[in-house]
Design an enzyme around this catalytic site. Sequence first.
Site, PDB file in Angstrom:
ATOM      1  N   ARG A  45      -0.737  -8.681   3.132  1.00 28.83           N
ATOM      2  CA  ARG A  45      -1.336  -7.966   1.979  1.00 28.83           C
ATOM      3  C   ARG A  45      -0.506  -8.584   0.809  1.00 28.83           C
ATOM      4  O   ARG A  45       0.766  -8.893   1.106  1.00 28.83           O
ATOM      5  CB  ARG A  45      -1.713  -6.507   2.057  1.00 28.83           C
ATOM      6  N   LYS A  93      17.003  -1.418  -0.999  1.00 27.29           N
ATOM      7  CA  LYS A  93      16.489  -2.669  -1.701  1.00 27.29           C
ATOM      8  C   LYS A  93      18.198  -3.309  -2.114  1.00 27.29           C
ATOM      9  O   LYS A  93      18.320  -4.551  -2.196  1.00 27.29           O
ATOM     10  CB  LYS A  93      15.998  -2.480  -2.829  1.00 27.29           C
ATOM     11  N   ASP A 150       6.196  -5.248  14.635  1.00 31.84           N
ATOM     12  CA  ASP A 150       6.859  -4.265  13.805  1.00 31.84           C
ATOM     13  C   ASP A 150       8.058  -4.648  13.329  1.00 31.84           C
ATOM     14  O   ASP A 150       9.156  -4.739  14.155  1.00 31.84           O
ATOM     15  CB  ASP A 150       6.759  -2.984  14.397  1.00 31.84           C
ATOM     16  N   ALA A 153      18.202   2.525  -2.044  1.00 31.69           N
ATOM     17  CA  ALA A 153      19.254   2.110  -0.902  1.00 31.69           C
ATOM     18  C   ALA A 153      18.994   0.972  -0.128  1.00 31.69           C
ATOM     19  O   ALA A 153      19.998   0.072  -0.101  1.00 31.69           O
ATOM     20  CB  ALA A 153      19.879   3.437  -0.285  1.00 31.69           C
ATOM     21  N   TYR A 187      14.396   4.217  -1.000  1.00 34.42           N
ATOM     22  CA  TYR A 187      13.973   2.713  -1.204  1.00 34.42           C
ATOM     23  C   TYR A 187      15.051   2.065  -1.937  1.00 34.42           C
ATOM     24  O   TYR A 187      15.188   0.868  -1.784  1.00 34.42           O
ATOM     25  CB  TYR A 187      12.654   2.885  -2.034  1.00 34.42           C
TER      26      TYR A 187
HETATM   27  P1  NDP Z   1       2.014  -3.874   0.257  1.00 33.88           P
HETATM   28  O1  NDP Z   1       1.979  -2.442   0.558  1.00 33.88           O
HETATM   29  O2  NDP Z   1       0.852  -4.573  -0.620  1.00 33.88           O
HETATM   30  O3  NDP Z   1       2.178  -4.479   1.504  1.00 33.88           O
HETATM   31  C1  NDP Z   1       3.211  -4.511   2.369  1.00 33.88           C
HETATM   32  C2  NDP Z   1       3.222  -5.477   3.511  1.00 33.88           C
HETATM   33  O4  NDP Z   1       4.410  -5.196   4.363  1.00 33.88           O
HETATM   34  C3  NDP Z   1       2.048  -5.547   4.323  1.00 33.88           C
HETATM   35  O5  NDP Z   1       1.571  -6.657   4.625  1.00 33.88           O
HETATM   36  C4  NDP Z   1       2.321  -4.546   5.474  1.00 33.88           C
HETATM   37  O6  NDP Z   1       1.717  -4.960   6.877  1.00 33.88           O
HETATM   38  C5  NDP Z   1       3.650  -5.117   5.849  1.00 33.88           C
HETATM   39  N1  NDP Z   1       4.417  -4.256   6.466  1.00 33.88           N
HETATM   40  C6  NDP Z   1       4.799  -2.830   6.255  1.00 33.88           C
HETATM   41  N2  NDP Z   1       5.417  -2.097   7.014  1.00 33.88           N
HETATM   42  C7  NDP Z   1       5.636  -3.413   8.046  1.00 33.88           C
HETATM   43  C8  NDP Z   1       6.493  -3.233   9.452  1.00 33.88           C
HETATM   44  N3  NDP Z   1       6.939  -2.418   9.973  1.00 33.88           N
HETATM   45  N4  NDP Z   1       6.482  -4.546  10.005  1.00 33.88           N
HETATM   46  C9  NDP Z   1       5.821  -5.722   9.496  1.00 33.88           C
HETATM   47  N5  NDP Z   1       5.022  -5.679   8.414  1.00 33.88           N
HETATM   48  C10 NDP Z   1       5.185  -4.502   7.599  1.00 33.88           C
HETATM   49  O7  NDP Z   1       3.581  -4.156  -0.329  1.00 33.88           O
HETATM   50  P2  NDP Z   1       3.681  -5.274  -1.692  1.00 33.88           P
HETATM   51  O8  NDP Z   1       3.021  -6.524  -1.650  1.00 33.88           O
HETATM   52  O9  NDP Z   1       3.662  -4.739  -3.090  1.00 33.88           O
HETATM   53  O10 NDP Z   1       5.344  -5.284  -1.366  1.00 33.88           O
HETATM   54  C11 NDP Z   1       5.835  -6.516  -0.901  1.00 33.88           C
HETATM   55  C12 NDP Z   1       7.407  -6.333  -0.913  1.00 33.88           C
HETATM   56  O11 NDP Z   1       7.846  -6.547  -2.416  1.00 33.88           O
HETATM   57  C13 NDP Z   1       7.944  -5.199  -0.400  1.00 33.88           C
HETATM   58  O12 NDP Z   1       9.166  -5.435   0.271  1.00 33.88           O
HETATM   59  C14 NDP Z   1       8.267  -4.302  -1.609  1.00 33.88           C
HETATM   60  O13 NDP Z   1       9.140  -3.441  -1.473  1.00 33.88           O
HETATM   61  C15 NDP Z   1       8.636  -5.537  -2.533  1.00 33.88           C
HETATM   62  N6  NDP Z   1       8.284  -4.930  -4.051  1.00 33.88           N
HETATM   63  C16 NDP Z   1       7.155  -4.755  -4.482  1.00 33.88           C
HETATM   64  C17 NDP Z   1       7.087  -4.383  -5.632  1.00 33.88           C
HETATM   65  C18 NDP Z   1       5.585  -3.967  -6.233  1.00 33.88           C
HETATM   66  O14 NDP Z   1       5.556  -3.525  -7.550  1.00 33.88           O
HETATM   67  N7  NDP Z   1       4.484  -4.105  -5.610  1.00 33.88           N
HETATM   68  C19 NDP Z   1       8.079  -4.403  -6.828  1.00 33.88           C
HETATM   69  C20 NDP Z   1       9.283  -4.831  -6.487  1.00 33.88           C
HETATM   70  C21 NDP Z   1       9.357  -5.095  -4.979  1.00 33.88           C
HETATM   71  P3  NDP Z   1       0.893  -3.871   7.667  1.00 33.88           P
HETATM   72  O15 NDP Z   1      -0.278  -3.499   6.613  1.00 33.88           O
HETATM   73  O16 NDP Z   1       0.202  -4.818   8.590  1.00 33.88           O
HETATM   74  O17 NDP Z   1       1.796  -2.966   7.995  1.00 33.88           O
END
Ligand code: NDP
Length: 246
Positions: A16, A160, A64, A158, A156
């Site tokens: 996603r 990042k 995971d 900490a 979060y």
């Molecule tokens: P989303 O919530 O849209 O997507 C998160 C993704 O991480 C999903 O594909 C989810 O898969 C996966 N995920 C979560 N937990 C696990 C796990 N334990 N193991 C494997 N996969 C996991 O997040 P974003 O796309 O918004 O964010 C992506 C990255 O960018 C993150 O690290 C976020 O901190 C960072 N970020 C985002 C910002 C924003 O404004 N959106 C800004 C700055 C940084 P599933 O559904 O299968 O769990």
Amino acid sequence: MLSLRGKVVIVTGGSRGIGATIAKELAKKGANVVINYNSSSDAAKAVVEDIESFGGSALACKADVASLEESKHLIEETKKQFGRIDILVNNAGITRDRSFKKLSEEEWYDVINVNLNSIYHTTSAVIHTMLEQKYGRIINISSIIGQAGAFGQTNYSASKAGMIGFTKSLALETAKSGITVNSICPGYIETEMSAAIPDNVLEQLISKIPMKRLGKTSEVAEAVLFLANSNYITGQCINVNGGVYM
Ligand code: NDP
């Protein structure tokens, strides 16, 4: 023309948001992409189908990344399928926002485990392969919150900030072995994660962004593609934030 033809890429959290766009953009450049997910299997399959529809190569793999064992499984499956691993994009991340005085132990550890311990899990499972290949690109998706902090996000922030320190130290250790390690700090990007921010808070945030808009997932993917193709950039953090933090 940037090309990743034949390269093998893992995108954690590729089902996603930002990760899904990164996976598709790298696949468009010819990479074989492993779409890691934890619970969104339908979304991960949809990303694979999308990539296959334009003639790309992709595989969905459930793991995971908060678990060392499952992260090892992700790396093994990738090697079994494609024989090597060139690029690891550590993108999976979660938020559990609450002011520190109310933050539960579970909310602290969940975020540290998924966002920070995960990069130890995946990177430690892949590093020996990259060292043997004398080639690797590790790209960690950190956040502006790891640089600037934010109310209600001690956990979060900490996690990042930890990714940025990890990036610099590992970059030093691997620079002579053909491996680069960099991080990207997105600002506020349009995804489900930012959709969870209350409207009035989001409006305030946007008013402080010099470009007066949220970023697009494709704009983060552009930076990933750039780092994937760079040879002499390591230990850096690229800000993709519309100018909100300089
Ligand atoms: P989303 O919530 O849209 O997507 C998160 C993704 O991480 C999903 O594909 C989810 O898969 C996966 N995920 C979560 N937990 C696990 C796990 N334990 N193991 C494997 N996969 C996991 O997040 P974003 O796309 O918004 O964010 C992506 C990255 O960018 C993150 O690290 C976020 O901190 C960072 N970020 C985002 C910002 C924003 O404004 N959106 C800004 C700055 C940084 P599933 O559904 O299968 O769990």
